[in-house]
Design a protein around this motif. Sequence first.
Motif, PDB file in Angstrom:
ATOM      1  N   ASN B 334      80.782  28.040  48.631  1.00  0.00           N
ATOM      2  CA  ASN B 334      81.786  28.267  47.586  1.00  0.00           C
ATOM      3  C   ASN B 334      81.281  29.000  46.345  1.00  0.00           C
ATOM      4  O   ASN B 334      82.062  29.312  45.462  1.00  0.00           O
ATOM      5  N   HIS B 336      79.332  32.257  44.581  1.00  0.00           N
ATOM      6  CA  HIS B 336      78.882  33.640  44.765  1.00  0.00           C
ATOM      7  C   HIS B 336      77.387  33.742  44.408  1.00  0.00           C
ATOM      8  O   HIS B 336      76.928  33.072  43.483  1.00  0.00           O
ATOM      9  N   HIS B 338      75.701  35.722  42.673  1.00  0.00           N
ATOM     10  CA  HIS B 338      75.391  35.984  41.261  1.00  0.00           C
ATOM     11  C   HIS B 338      75.575  34.746  40.397  1.00  0.00           C
ATOM     12  O   HIS B 338      74.837  34.545  39.428  1.00  0.00           O
ATOM     13  N   ASP B 339      76.537  33.916  40.761  1.00  0.00           N
ATOM     14  CA  ASP B 339      76.679  32.641  40.040  1.00  0.00           C
ATOM     15  C   ASP B 339      75.480  31.740  40.356  1.00  0.00           C
ATOM     16  O   ASP B 339      74.950  31.065  39.477  1.00  0.00           O
ATOM     17  N   THR B 342      72.520  33.042  38.195  1.00  0.00           N
ATOM     18  CA  THR B 342      72.614  32.674  36.772  1.00  0.00           C
ATOM     19  C   THR B 342      72.374  31.172  36.585  1.00  0.00           C
ATOM     20  O   THR B 342      71.667  30.762  35.659  1.00  0.00           O
ATOM     21  N   LEU B 343      72.942  30.370  37.489  1.00  0.00           N
ATOM     22  CA  LEU B 343      72.797  28.914  37.329  1.00  0.00           C
ATOM     23  C   LEU B 343      71.384  28.438  37.675  1.00  0.00           C
ATOM     24  O   LEU B 343      70.857  27.532  37.021  1.00  0.00           O
ATOM     25  N   SER B 346      69.230  28.724  34.745  1.00  0.00           N
ATOM     26  CA  SER B 346      69.355  27.663  33.735  1.00  0.00           C
ATOM     27  C   SER B 346      68.466  26.464  34.083  1.00  0.00           C
ATOM     28  O   SER B 346      68.248  25.590  33.252  1.00  0.00           O
ATOM     29  N   PHE B 347      67.954  26.427  35.313  1.00  0.00           N
ATOM     30  CA  PHE B 347      66.972  25.392  35.706  1.00  0.00           C
ATOM     31  C   PHE B 347      65.541  25.962  35.636  1.00  0.00           C
ATOM     32  O   PHE B 347      64.598  25.312  36.066  1.00  0.00           O
ATOM     33  N   ALA B 368      78.826  40.505  50.741  1.00  0.00           N
ATOM     34  CA  ALA B 368      78.608  41.489  49.681  1.00  0.00           C
ATOM     35  C   ALA B 368      77.208  41.339  49.109  1.00  0.00           C
ATOM     36  O   ALA B 368      76.597  42.294  48.638  1.00  0.00           O
ATOM     37  N   MET B 397      79.149  21.570  41.649  1.00  0.00           N
ATOM     38  CA  MET B 397      79.971  22.232  40.637  1.00  0.00           C
ATOM     39  C   MET B 397      81.064  23.108  41.256  1.00  0.00           C
ATOM     40  O   MET B 397      82.173  23.199  40.748  1.00  0.00           O
ATOM     41  N   PHE B 398      80.742  23.733  42.371  1.00  0.00           N
ATOM     42  CA  PHE B 398      81.692  24.666  42.995  1.00  0.00           C
ATOM     43  C   PHE B 398      82.450  24.029  44.161  1.00  0.00           C
ATOM     44  O   PHE B 398      83.062  24.728  44.946  1.00  0.00           O
ATOM     45  N   GLU B 399      82.356  22.710  44.275  1.00  0.00           N
ATOM     46  CA  GLU B 399      82.973  22.010  45.405  1.00  0.00           C
ATOM     47  C   GLU B 399      84.463  22.329  45.534  1.00  0.00           C
ATOM     48  O   GLU B 399      85.177  22.383  44.537  1.00  0.00           O
TER      49      GLU B 399
END
Lengths: 153, 399
Positions: B334, B336, B338-339, B342-343, B346-347, B368, B397-399
């Motif tokens: 779920n 992408h 790129h997400d 970025t996430l 943050s770790f 892609a 988070m994206f569940e």
Amino acid sequence: MTGRDLYQDMIMSHNKKPRNFKKLEDATHIAHGVNPLCGDDFYIYLKVNEDNIIEDIGFDGSGCAISKSSGSLLTSSIIGKHISDASELKDCFIELITSDNSTEESKQKLGKLTIFEGVKDYPIRVKCATLVWRALESALESKVGETTEISTE
Amino acid sequence: MNNESIVKQFPVIEKEGLHYLDSAATCQKPNCVIDAMTNFYKEEYATVHRGIYDLSQKSTIKYNNVRRQIKDFIGAKSEKEVIFTRGATEAINLVANGFAAFISEGDEIVVTETEHHANLLPWQKIAKQKKAKLIVIPILDSGDLILDNIDKIINQNTKIIAIQHVSNVLGTIHPIETIIKKAHSIGAKVLIDACQSVSHIPINVMSLDCDFLCFSGHKCYGPTGIGVLYGKEELLNKMEPYQLGGDMIRTVTFEESTFAELPMKFEAGTPPIVEVIGLGEAINFIKKIGLEKISSIEKELLEYALKEFKKIKTLKVIGDTKNKTGVISFTLENAHPHDIGTLCDSFGVAIRAGHHCSQTTMQHYNVAATARASFACYNTKKDIDKLVEALLYIEEMFE
């Protein structure tokens, strides 16, 4: 701010359930926006009436949470608006994400769209947040019935 | 795993809170490389090959020593076969442009489906210019090459096979020995893009019998701006120089110029002298630890990561061949890539997200982009634990 702060609840909700996520069969203006770097790929469809009011709007395609939620919030912000107001909001949004010159007045106009302000700190993600807006810009400048192509590089 | 003494040699890796898992893009540098380059600038720097003065002569000796070192490292016959380039990209462009003279209409150039753009675009251009055909060896979903039709793919029309040793997206190790043998049986030449293998797998160009091989310095603990092209002497002699200018000439008049002998013929202009010195030190670093030790560290990390990744239910590894180096491309159902990138950041976890300069690989898997974690000898299981922690967070988070 860390990357985690970017993904606020509203962004996550619009990513999961994007508003106006549809193709408009009777669109008057269509634009296709692609970010070749990450593969984000969206179409935006506008139905503009004789009074230059955006009567209906849709977008579809695929991309990251930032691009998709930005597209979703775009559609719900400009539906029912005059094309010149939509264009002004687009300028305010792009200014917010790409410069430090955004005024309080401009931020007031943007309302909840200001949740994307944090993207400014992530240069590589700026193109994600602005992709559908750039497509909107191209659609607004296009002739009726034509599909335009834009690429954010 | 016992690589503490290695970790200590990398100032960036030692930093608290950074988990660098993007070595397939570029490696971090050990102190010895940084110091060698700094000291060279401070004490020994001068131009090479043309200075009459002592400083330049010493600089030239050091520079030439690195050529010998690389000759030994890859097992070349002679130093004439070792050309310094700005990187692997320039090395491949050099070969493609020089080899184009031997390609005619109807000839075939063979690449793989997972080629890096650097080893695809130059050949695509030559194929178009010469009206030759670009033939692609396809892959299975595992990432392994499909070689059932190899006799058809490599045939009498084949002039050159330009193939990666290891995929930069999937980490697949290709059976280049088989391909080289097949190519030579019909008289075709082979270029090996060794960017993703030279600091992971021992390579000997003489026993491989490849015709060309290239790699970049920055992916093997050395600096950017320096790469190596190995080519068989007789082939390099037949090829026209790629760039013309100073340092690569014998005599010049307004009417005509003649070129220097190998390797200088292919090294126009003042070379990246300090980068060469840095590369030499990077090769020393690799030799001191030993490629066997490096590869065993990376294998252990790969196995550990694949085991730990099973904890993440929506994670899919792209290209699950057993025959691979420490490179894992993956997607989450779920989120992408790129997400994810970025996430993870943050770790404190640095991974790559995107098409990794191989859009044809993305097209094979119909995605892609992917997220990619890649390992080097300075990584530890802690880096993987942090990555897994980040991915579990992202998944929820994206569940």
